[in-house]
Design a protein around this motif. Structure first.
Motif, PDB file in Angstrom:
ATOM      1  N   ARG A 141      41.934  29.641  29.989  1.00  0.00           N
ATOM      2  CA  ARG A 141      42.636  28.444  30.434  1.00  0.00           C
ATOM      3  C   ARG A 141      43.164  28.564  31.862  1.00  0.00           C
ATOM      4  O   ARG A 141      43.313  27.563  32.554  1.00  0.00           O
ATOM      5  CB  ARG A 141      43.797  28.145  29.477  1.00  0.00           C
ATOM      6  CG  ARG A 141      43.371  27.712  28.096  1.00  0.00           C
ATOM      7  CD  ARG A 141      42.732  26.333  28.133  1.00  0.00           C
ATOM      8  NE  ARG A 141      42.301  25.894  26.795  1.00  0.00           N
ATOM      9  CZ  ARG A 141      41.063  25.942  26.349  1.00  0.00           C
ATOM     10  NH1 ARG A 141      40.101  26.449  27.107  1.00  0.00           N
ATOM     11  NH2 ARG A 141      40.753  25.503  25.153  1.00  0.00           N
ATOM     12  N   ASN A 142      43.446  29.775  32.300  1.00  0.00           N
ATOM     13  CA  ASN A 142      44.102  29.968  33.597  1.00  0.00           C
ATOM     14  C   ASN A 142      43.232  30.553  34.695  1.00  0.00           C
ATOM     15  O   ASN A 142      43.498  30.329  35.882  1.00  0.00           O
ATOM     16  CB  ASN A 142      45.316  30.893  33.429  1.00  0.00           C
ATOM     17  CG  ASN A 142      46.463  30.224  32.731  1.00  0.00           C
ATOM     18  OD1 ASN A 142      47.197  29.448  33.314  1.00  0.00           O
ATOM     19  ND2 ASN A 142      46.619  30.524  31.443  1.00  0.00           N
ATOM     20  N   GLN A 185      48.297  32.134  21.279  1.00  0.00           N
ATOM     21  CA  GLN A 185      46.908  32.146  21.716  1.00  0.00           C
ATOM     22  C   GLN A 185      46.365  33.556  21.820  1.00  0.00           C
ATOM     23  O   GLN A 185      47.071  34.462  22.256  1.00  0.00           O
ATOM     24  CB  GLN A 185      46.769  31.490  23.098  1.00  0.00           C
ATOM     25  CG  GLN A 185      47.038  30.009  23.129  1.00  0.00           C
ATOM     26  CD  GLN A 185      46.865  29.433  24.529  1.00  0.00           C
ATOM     27  OE1 GLN A 185      46.662  30.173  25.488  1.00  0.00           O
ATOM     28  NE2 GLN A 185      46.958  28.118  24.652  1.00  0.00           N
ATOM     29  N   TYR A 218      50.583  34.835  31.946  1.00  0.00           N
ATOM     30  CA  TYR A 218      49.692  33.913  31.249  1.00  0.00           C
ATOM     31  C   TYR A 218      49.718  34.089  29.737  1.00  0.00           C
ATOM     32  O   TYR A 218      49.002  33.376  29.021  1.00  0.00           O
ATOM     33  CB  TYR A 218      48.246  34.091  31.740  1.00  0.00           C
ATOM     34  CG  TYR A 218      48.088  33.949  33.226  1.00  0.00           C
ATOM     35  CD1 TYR A 218      48.796  32.978  33.943  1.00  0.00           C
ATOM     36  CD2 TYR A 218      47.249  34.805  33.947  1.00  0.00           C
ATOM     37  CE1 TYR A 218      48.671  32.860  35.312  1.00  0.00           C
ATOM     38  CE2 TYR A 218      47.113  34.682  35.321  1.00  0.00           C
ATOM     39  CZ  TYR A 218      47.823  33.714  36.002  1.00  0.00           C
ATOM     40  OH  TYR A 218      47.694  33.599  37.354  1.00  0.00           O
ATOM     41  N   HIS A 219      50.506  35.023  29.259  1.00  0.00           N
ATOM     42  CA  HIS A 219      50.535  35.282  27.822  1.00  0.00           C
ATOM     43  C   HIS A 219      51.185  34.128  27.074  1.00  0.00           C
ATOM     44  O   HIS A 219      52.234  33.619  27.467  1.00  0.00           O
ATOM     45  CB  HIS A 219      51.312  36.573  27.528  1.00  0.00           C
ATOM     46  CG  HIS A 219      51.393  36.902  26.073  1.00  0.00           C
ATOM     47  ND1 HIS A 219      52.471  36.558  25.273  1.00  0.00           N
ATOM     48  CD2 HIS A 219      50.511  37.527  25.249  1.00  0.00           C
ATOM     49  CE1 HIS A 219      52.259  36.970  24.038  1.00  0.00           C
ATOM     50  NE2 HIS A 219      51.082  37.557  24.004  1.00  0.00           N
ATOM     51  N   VAL A 220      50.539  33.693  25.991  1.00  0.00           N
ATOM     52  CA  VAL A 220      51.082  32.682  25.083  1.00  0.00           C
ATOM     53  C   VAL A 220      50.995  33.270  23.685  1.00  0.00           C
ATOM     54  O   VAL A 220      49.904  33.626  23.226  1.00  0.00           O
ATOM     55  CB  VAL A 220      50.293  31.361  25.163  1.00  0.00           C
ATOM     56  CG1 VAL A 220      50.839  30.349  24.163  1.00  0.00           C
ATOM     57  CG2 VAL A 220      50.342  30.788  26.575  1.00  0.00           C
ATOM     58  N   SER A 246      43.958  32.424  26.602  1.00  0.00           N
ATOM     59  CA  SER A 246      44.908  32.248  27.705  1.00  0.00           C
ATOM     60  C   SER A 246      44.239  32.554  29.040  1.00  0.00           C
ATOM     61  O   SER A 246      44.466  31.865  30.041  1.00  0.00           O
ATOM     62  CB  SER A 246      46.117  33.161  27.500  1.00  0.00           C
ATOM     63  OG  SER A 246      46.761  32.887  26.277  1.00  0.00           O
TER      64      SER A 246
END
Length: 338
Positions: A267-268, A259, A254-256, A264
């Protein structure tokens, strides 16, 4: 006013690919929801499907009328329109002026939707683009509040701290702004995720919490009871989140890079309260008890869920989420005796 149940329409918008507004709203109504938060993205997404060569504002107005008709059909109240993003503290004042012009269209949209609330989430643009000067932030909020008071009927604004906000990342920082704005139509939203997700939890840590998490939360909740005027709490959001198996750092699925980890994660990985079998672990009930029992809040309660699960195009997705939300709310009412 008794507590009334709403669901955030991020569960209704673009995140639920392949499902119509009719499907989503009908499932919300069928499972006991009485209201919905409408995201501006919902309007934009629907406006894109409206035939004709209307100007964008006219398309948005057309889309808002369709949403209002669907909500009326299913006896759903629109709680608010959100998020009025990236507004306060902009260093580029010409961009600030463009945001103000956009707000004038929002005033038309809220009237069509039948609400009087616009939500402003804390700004999370890079520090190079926004100021930390609270006086500037307050003056920006006074400007929109005064504009709202000039509407007929008046429009209210609900400010919300975000756990990943650049400067306004705690309820305490948010409340300081609300107090200084000091307008009858300017209040706040208390969100269990954004409170616990900043003061208690940290998805980038090994155990998912900050150091001395329980003590920090207890002290913060004592301050909330002492400082917050419940009449300025315009609505409440109740939601949990997953404890991750590994810290949300570079290399995590899930790492961006652009962000903060908390964004992150948000959002997930949000969950409805009591979904411990799915990994829920935030002290949602502890915070809810403070808000409902000690602060004495009565009013709209929204279950604002962001999750990767909503991207499932299967026909069961809206129904499953509506069922999960309804089950969570019933359990919370039992727990809090409300």
């Amino acid at each position: 006013m008794p507590n009334r149940l709403g669901i955030s329409s991020m569960s209704l918008g673009r995140a639920w690919a392949g499902h119509t507004m009719e499907e989503k709203l009908s499932q919300a109504a069928a499972h006991g929801f009485q209201g919905v938060e409408i995201f501006f993205e919902d309007i934009e997404y629907l406006a894109g499907s409206v035939p004709g060569e209307e100007l964008p504002a006219e398309q948005q107005i057309h889309a808002a009328k369709i949403i209002r008709q669907l909500c009326d059909k299913h006896d759903l109240t629109v709680i608010c329109l959100q998020p009025f993003l990236f507004y306060e503290g902009l260093k580029d004042r010409s961009e600030h002026s463009r945001r103000i012009e956009k707000l004038k269209i929002w005033f038309q949209l809220v009237k069509i939707l039948g609400t009087d609330l616009v939500q402003i989430p804390a700004n999370f643009l890079p520090a190079a683009e926004i100021t930390s000067d609270v006086d500037v932030i307050v003056q920006d909020m006074i400007e929109v509040a005064n504009m709202g008071l000039q509407q007929d009927p008046p429009v209210r604004f609900v400010y919300e701290n975000l756990a990943w906000g650049t400067y306004i990342d705690t309820w305490e920082a948010m409340w300081e702004v609300v107090e200084k704005v000091d307008r009858p139509n300017f209040g706040c939203c208390l969100d269990t995720f954004n409170i616990a997700g900043r003061i208690w939890a940290d998805p980038a840590s090994i155990d998912g919490t900050v150091p001395n998490a329980d003590a920090a939360l207890k002290e913060s909740m004592e301050r909330l009871v002492q400082r917050v005027d419940v009449n300025k709490v315009f609505y409440v959001q109740i939601v949990d989140a997953e404890r991750l198996d590994t810290p949300l750092l570079q290399g995590h699925e899930y790492h961006v890079a652009s962000q903060p980890p908390r964004m992150s994660w948000s959002r997930n990985c949000r969950l409805f309260a009591f979904e411990t079998e799915r990994g829920g672990y935030l002290p949602v009930v502890d915070i809810a008890k403070v808000i409902f029992q000690r602060l004495g809040y009565e009013g709209w309660v929204s279950l604002e869920l962001f999750s990767r699960t909503m991207a499932d195009p299967g026909p069961q997705t809206p129904r499953e989420h509506a069922m999960r939300g309804s089950k969570s709310w019933k359990r919370l009412k039992q727990e809090l005796r409300i």
